[in-house]
Design an enzyme around this catalytic site. Sequence first.
Site, short mmCIF file in Angstrom:
data_model
loop_
_atom_site.label_atom_id
_atom_site.label_comp_id
_atom_site.label_asym_id
_atom_site.label_seq_id
_atom_site.Cartn_x
_atom_site.Cartn_y
_atom_site.Cartn_z
N SER A 189 0.67 -1.23 0.47
CA SER A 189 -0.05 -0.46 0.12
C SER A 189 1.66 1.61 0.08
O SER A 189 0.96 2.48 -0.30
CB SER A 189 -1.00 0.14 1.12
OG SER A 189 -0.75 0.41 2.17
N LYS A 206 0.83 4.69 6.92
CA LYS A 206 0.58 5.43 5.50
C LYS A 206 0.89 7.01 6.03
O LYS A 206 1.48 6.92 6.90
CB LYS A 206 -1.55 5.29 5.80
CG LYS A 206 -2.00 4.07 5.85
CD LYS A 206 -2.04 3.62 4.83
CE LYS A 206 -2.84 2.55 4.74
NZ LYS A 206 -2.76 1.40 3.35
#
Length: 267
Positions: free
Chosen positions: A50, A115
């Site tokens: 990701s 993230k």
Amino acid sequence: MRGDGRGMATGKVKKKEGFLELLKTIVYALLIAGVFRTILFQPFWIPSGSMKSTLLIGDYLFISKYAYGYSAASCPTVFGVNLCPFISGRVLADEPDRGDVIVFKHPRTEEDYIKRLIGLPGDRIQMRSGVLRINGEAVGMERDGVFLDDSAGFCSDRRTVDGETVCALERWRETLPGGVAHTILNTADGMAFDDTPEFVVPEEHYFFMGDNRDNSRDSREPRASGGVGFVPFENLIGRAEVIAVSADGPFWRVWDWRFGRSFSAID
């Protein structure tokens, strides 16, 4: 002539003292490691794609625990028991900066996620045609070639390189307000989160996105649907600082390490 047993007794005493010294050394080492991991740095392994191409599967990182102060989320757990249950909120709190790559606890599952911080409290965040908009303004975007990915699922541009089929993902250089620039990937136009409603970040919460924009479950997706949603300040664990080792396969296969990524700073 029979001995009086003093030599044997002395030997036993020395062995006992040696064992106690070894035990103390092990205990001290564990205490130092525990303090190091609790207060200063914590290792973290990248399990998914990701955050490509910033972070790759198999990257082993160090994150700074002190960057944003301390909370129950930033304390380690032993056999499922949190070592800092007495902490409420954050101690020695320091606000994160937009663009930081952060490890945090998922607000619902409590899994560790990594993230990039996109939205600060009070920000309005939206995606339009694959372009990020913050407080009504589109961020800077410059094309930066392609990223060849051998593990992509859906792909609109497959190529054969050195006899291997790979996916050519569009690579862009995105510049956030404040000047932080980083690389993002785009699989194709019209993907699920290329267009979103406008999100208003609540106080004491943050909005996160993965750099691999079309292959990241993040704050663009509500928790009820398996996403992250807004992340409370107290859920932040630490800031990703440096890639220590990068393994393209099982860690023990040293010949598959990506040595060029070792000891590189994360931006």
